[in-house]
Design a protein around this motif. Structure first.
Motif, PDB file in Angstrom:
ATOM      1  N   ARG A  28      10.537   4.879  -5.259  1.00 35.90           N
ATOM      2  CA  ARG A  28      10.415   3.866  -6.546  1.00 35.90           C
ATOM      3  C   ARG A  28      11.051   2.542  -6.064  1.00 35.90           C
ATOM      4  O   ARG A  28      11.829   2.455  -5.377  1.00 35.90           O
ATOM      5  N   CYS A  29      10.583   1.530  -6.816  1.00 33.17           N
ATOM      6  CA  CYS A  29      11.324   0.092  -6.683  1.00 33.17           C
ATOM      7  C   CYS A  29      11.113  -0.636  -8.052  1.00 33.17           C
ATOM      8  O   CYS A  29      10.356  -0.150  -8.888  1.00 33.17           O
ATOM      9  N   ASN A  30      11.971  -1.592  -8.250  1.00 34.30           N
ATOM     10  CA  ASN A  30      11.729  -2.399  -9.615  1.00 34.30           C
ATOM     11  C   ASN A  30      11.081  -3.836  -9.281  1.00 34.30           C
ATOM     12  O   ASN A  30      11.127  -4.531 -10.232  1.00 34.30           O
ATOM     13  N   TYR A  35       2.479  -7.886  -1.254  1.00 38.33           N
ATOM     14  CA  TYR A  35       2.032  -7.133   0.125  1.00 38.33           C
ATOM     15  C   TYR A  35       2.545  -5.660   0.188  1.00 38.33           C
ATOM     16  O   TYR A  35       2.204  -5.075   1.311  1.00 38.33           O
ATOM     17  N   CYS A  36       3.159  -5.242  -0.877  1.00 32.38           N
ATOM     18  CA  CYS A  36       3.739  -3.731  -0.468  1.00 32.38           C
ATOM     19  C   CYS A  36       3.089  -2.664  -1.744  1.00 32.38           C
ATOM     20  O   CYS A  36       2.900  -1.735  -1.096  1.00 32.38           O
ATOM     21  N   MET A  37       3.057  -3.355  -2.818  1.00 35.82           N
ATOM     22  CA  MET A  37       2.713  -2.238  -3.985  1.00 35.82           C
ATOM     23  C   MET A  37       1.688  -2.913  -5.100  1.00 35.82           C
ATOM     24  O   MET A  37       1.769  -4.002  -5.433  1.00 35.82           O
ATOM     25  N   PHE A 195      12.677 -13.254   9.973  1.00 38.58           N
ATOM     26  CA  PHE A 195      11.336 -13.181   9.655  1.00 38.58           C
ATOM     27  C   PHE A 195      10.341 -11.735   9.855  1.00 38.58           C
ATOM     28  O   PHE A 195      10.635 -11.767  11.136  1.00 38.58           O
ATOM     29  N   ILE A 196       9.860 -11.382   9.316  1.00 37.46           N
ATOM     30  CA  ILE A 196       9.131 -10.013   9.629  1.00 37.46           C
ATOM     31  C   ILE A 196       7.602 -10.200   9.301  1.00 37.46           C
ATOM     32  O   ILE A 196       7.253 -10.628   8.383  1.00 37.46           O
ATOM     33  N   GLU A 197       6.863 -10.061  10.561  1.00 37.00           N
ATOM     34  CA  GLU A 197       5.449 -10.277  10.433  1.00 37.00           C
ATOM     35  C   GLU A 197       4.867  -9.093   9.240  1.00 37.00           C
ATOM     36  O   GLU A 197       5.492  -8.015   9.235  1.00 37.00           O
ATOM     37  N   PRO A 200       0.446  -3.752   8.297  1.00 36.65           N
ATOM     38  CA  PRO A 200      -0.567  -3.015   7.349  1.00 36.65           C
ATOM     39  C   PRO A 200       0.043  -1.491   6.892  1.00 36.65           C
ATOM     40  O   PRO A 200      -0.124  -0.798   7.216  1.00 36.65           O
ATOM     41  N   LEU A 201       0.774  -1.728   5.974  1.00 32.53           N
ATOM     42  CA  LEU A 201       1.654  -0.589   5.375  1.00 32.53           C
ATOM     43  C   LEU A 201       1.456  -0.952   3.725  1.00 32.53           C
ATOM     44  O   LEU A 201       2.281   0.054   3.261  1.00 32.53           O
ATOM     45  N   ASP A 202       0.686  -1.630   3.129  1.00 34.23           N
ATOM     46  CA  ASP A 202       0.614  -1.784   1.757  1.00 34.23           C
ATOM     47  C   ASP A 202      -0.183  -0.523   1.243  1.00 34.23           C
ATOM     48  O   ASP A 202      -1.185  -0.270   2.082  1.00 34.23           O
ATOM     49  N   ALA A 203       0.288  -0.281  -0.015  1.00 34.32           N
ATOM     50  CA  ALA A 203      -0.501   1.268  -0.684  1.00 34.32           C
ATOM     51  C   ALA A 203      -1.809   0.594  -0.932  1.00 34.32           C
ATOM     52  O   ALA A 203      -2.698   1.489  -1.114  1.00 34.32           O
ATOM     53  N   GLY A 334       9.785   4.306   3.721  1.00 33.41           N
ATOM     54  CA  GLY A 334      11.091   3.608   3.936  1.00 33.41           C
ATOM     55  C   GLY A 334      11.178   2.464   4.945  1.00 33.41           C
ATOM     56  O   GLY A 334      10.897   2.541   6.164  1.00 33.41           O
ATOM     57  N   GLY A 335      11.232   1.413   4.467  1.00 31.07           N
ATOM     58  CA  GLY A 335      11.009   0.235   5.027  1.00 31.07           C
ATOM     59  C   GLY A 335      12.261  -0.190   6.113  1.00 31.07           C
ATOM     60  O   GLY A 335      13.477   0.314   5.881  1.00 31.07           O
TER      61      GLY A 335
HETATM   62  N1  SAM Z   1      13.553  -2.523  -1.657  1.00 27.23           N
HETATM   63  C1  SAM Z   1      14.103  -2.952  -0.376  1.00 27.23           C
HETATM   64  C2  SAM Z   1      14.112  -4.085  -0.033  1.00 27.23           C
HETATM   65  O1  SAM Z   1      13.220  -4.845  -0.704  1.00 27.23           O
HETATM   66  O2  SAM Z   1      14.552  -4.581   1.097  1.00 27.23           O
HETATM   67  C3  SAM Z   1      14.047  -1.897   0.983  1.00 27.23           C
HETATM   68  C4  SAM Z   1      12.485  -1.358   1.182  1.00 27.23           C
HETATM   69  S1  SAM Z   1      11.215  -2.657   1.439  1.00 27.23           S
HETATM   70  C5  SAM Z   1       9.896  -1.748   1.909  1.00 27.23           C
HETATM   71  C6  SAM Z   1      12.038  -3.094   3.242  1.00 27.23           C
HETATM   72  C7  SAM Z   1      11.463  -4.443   3.697  1.00 27.23           C
HETATM   73  O3  SAM Z   1      10.140  -4.103   4.044  1.00 27.23           O
HETATM   74  C8  SAM Z   1      11.393  -5.511   2.743  1.00 27.23           C
HETATM   75  O4  SAM Z   1      12.184  -6.692   3.632  1.00 27.23           O
HETATM   76  C9  SAM Z   1      10.145  -5.746   2.528  1.00 27.23           C
HETATM   77  O5  SAM Z   1       9.802  -7.185   2.540  1.00 27.23           O
HETATM   78  C10 SAM Z   1       9.423  -5.404   3.641  1.00 27.23           C
HETATM   79  N2  SAM Z   1       8.094  -5.013   3.712  1.00 27.23           N
HETATM   80  C11 SAM Z   1       7.453  -4.564   2.705  1.00 27.23           C
HETATM   81  N3  SAM Z   1       6.117  -4.376   2.938  1.00 27.23           N
HETATM   82  C12 SAM Z   1       5.814  -4.915   3.966  1.00 27.23           C
HETATM   83  C13 SAM Z   1       4.514  -4.976   4.882  1.00 27.23           C
HETATM   84  N4  SAM Z   1       3.289  -4.897   4.438  1.00 27.23           N
HETATM   85  N5  SAM Z   1       4.900  -5.782   6.089  1.00 27.23           N
HETATM   86  C14 SAM Z   1       6.023  -6.290   6.547  1.00 27.23           C
HETATM   87  N6  SAM Z   1       7.329  -6.063   5.653  1.00 27.23           N
HETATM   88  C15 SAM Z   1       7.144  -5.407   4.619  1.00 27.23           C
END
Ligand code: SAM
Length: 335
Positions: A28-30, A35-37, A195-197, A200-203, A334-335
């Motif tokens: 879960r997330c708030n 790019y994630c959910m 910075f993180i590229e 392809p892990l979005d729902a 788990g990112g």
């Molecule tokens: N909720 C926490 C957070 O925001 O750091 C932990 C989990 S979150 C999935 C961990 C990291 O993954 C965050 O920095 C987020 O920006 C990154 N993230 C999520 N989806 C991503 C994606 N498709 N590509 C790269 N990074 C992603």
């Protein structure tokens, strides 16, 4: 390929050894980062599917005392949403050898929790922050919580959870004009920016290679404002690091897609429902929860964990044309 050894650490068939454990405490997330959910969230794991705090602590103990894990990072979903986090950290901090303990969080709630987490033994935090602009933050995360994140960052430093790292994902036409500004802002406050590229892990499966801001583009943008000199000694750190303007400040770039670091990977992952994944991009998981709840002893659990890691692939292959996105999104793994 021969089979795994029944003693020792988490070795794979290519000789890599996993010593860094990522534990997802919840899916879960708030926030609802685009790019994630999706906006409406996901079908969350039901409570009985989630590992309990005790089950998590037991697996962390086996990882540290039997399997050679030296670093444990708690993530999710949003790990601060899990009430048991404080107890889980306290128990992990009491293990011998004492592992390094960190949390990856969006920072919401950290202002309140940072002192307690420090007290029970947390060493460091990574806080995710993609923009300096509150309106943009609201558009990117679909929640108006920018101020909470900034307060969380400041509280983490105050509590002694440094060096605090800031994780940033840049998106084309959304926040890619902020690379240099974010770095200046972080340097001023002593935060280590990485910075993180976008992966392809979005729902929603909306990721497109052409839309991703590459490590190369990020470096070009930063070099327009700063002198960057490569730092040596990357080890198993996924980030390539640069000294900024002669140091001491640094910046990291995690080129998961264009500059993969699989050959140095030392990760093993435990999902919130007790599955071991040997790679963020793995398409298979190994069920430790069933073993736990079926009465397996520590030795058997350790052995299942070794077996799960043994089959780790040489590379994630994200940039290959045949790449298949894993079935579960980042928030569930788990990112
Ligand atoms: N909720 C926490 C957070 O925001 O750091 C932990 C989990 S979150 C999935 C961990 C990291 O993954 C965050 O920095 C987020 O920006 C990154 N993230 C999520 N989806 C991503 C994606 N498709 N590509 C790269 N990074 C992603």
């Amino acid at each position: 390929m021969s089979t795994h050894h029944r003693t020792g650490g988490l070795v794979d068939g290519f000789g890599r050894v996993a010593t860094d454990l990522r534990v997802s405490l919840t899916d879960r997330c708030n926030l609802r980062c685009t790019y994630c959910m999706p906006e409406e969230g996901l079908d969350w794991l039901a409570k009985p599917e989630l590992l309990t705090g005790e089950e998590i602590s037991r697996l962390v103990r086996i990882a540290v005392t039997t399997l050679g894990v030296r670093e444990v990072r708690f993530t999710g979903g949003e790990p601060l949403l899990r009430r048991e986090l404080v107890d889980i950290v306290r128990e992990a901090a009491a293990l011998e050898p004492r592992p390094t303990l960190s949390v990856t969080t969006n920072g919401i709630g950290l202002a309140r929790l940072a002192p307690t987490l420090r007290e029970v033994g947390l060493d460091r935090v990574n806080v995710s922050l993609d923009t300096l602009d509150p309106a943009r933050f609201k558009a990117m995360t679909r929640r108006d919580r920018h101020a909470d994140v900034l307060a969380g960052l400041a509280a983490a430093v105050e509590a002694g959870l440094g060096p605090v790292k800031v994780n940033t994902v840049l998106m084309r036409g959304v926040n890619d004009d902020e690379a240099a500004a974010l770095l200046a802002w972080c340097l001023e406050r002593g935060y280590e920016l990485r910075f993180i590229e976008q992966m392809p892990l979005d729902a929603q499966h909306g990721w497109q290679r052409s839309e991703m801001i590459t490590a190369g583009e990020i470096l070009t943008a930063l070099r327009a404002a700063f002198r960057l000199d490569p730092e040596s000694g990357r080890g198993s750190d996924p980030a390539e690091r640069w000294l900024v303007d002669g140091g001491p400040g640094t910046v990291g770039v995690i080129g998961s897609v264009t500059r993969p670091f699989c050959e140095a990977c030392d990760r093993t992952r435990l999902t919130a429902d007790g599955q071991i994944r040997n790679c963020l991009f793995a398409r298979e998981e190994s069920d430790l929860r069933a073993a736990l709840r079926g009465g397996a002893d520590d030795a058997e659990i350790a052995d299942r964990w070794r077996a799960a890691m043994w089959t780790k692939k040489a590379g994630a292959g994200i940039d290959d044309p045949e790449f298949l996105q894993p079935d579960r999104p980042m928030s569930a793994i788990g990112g």
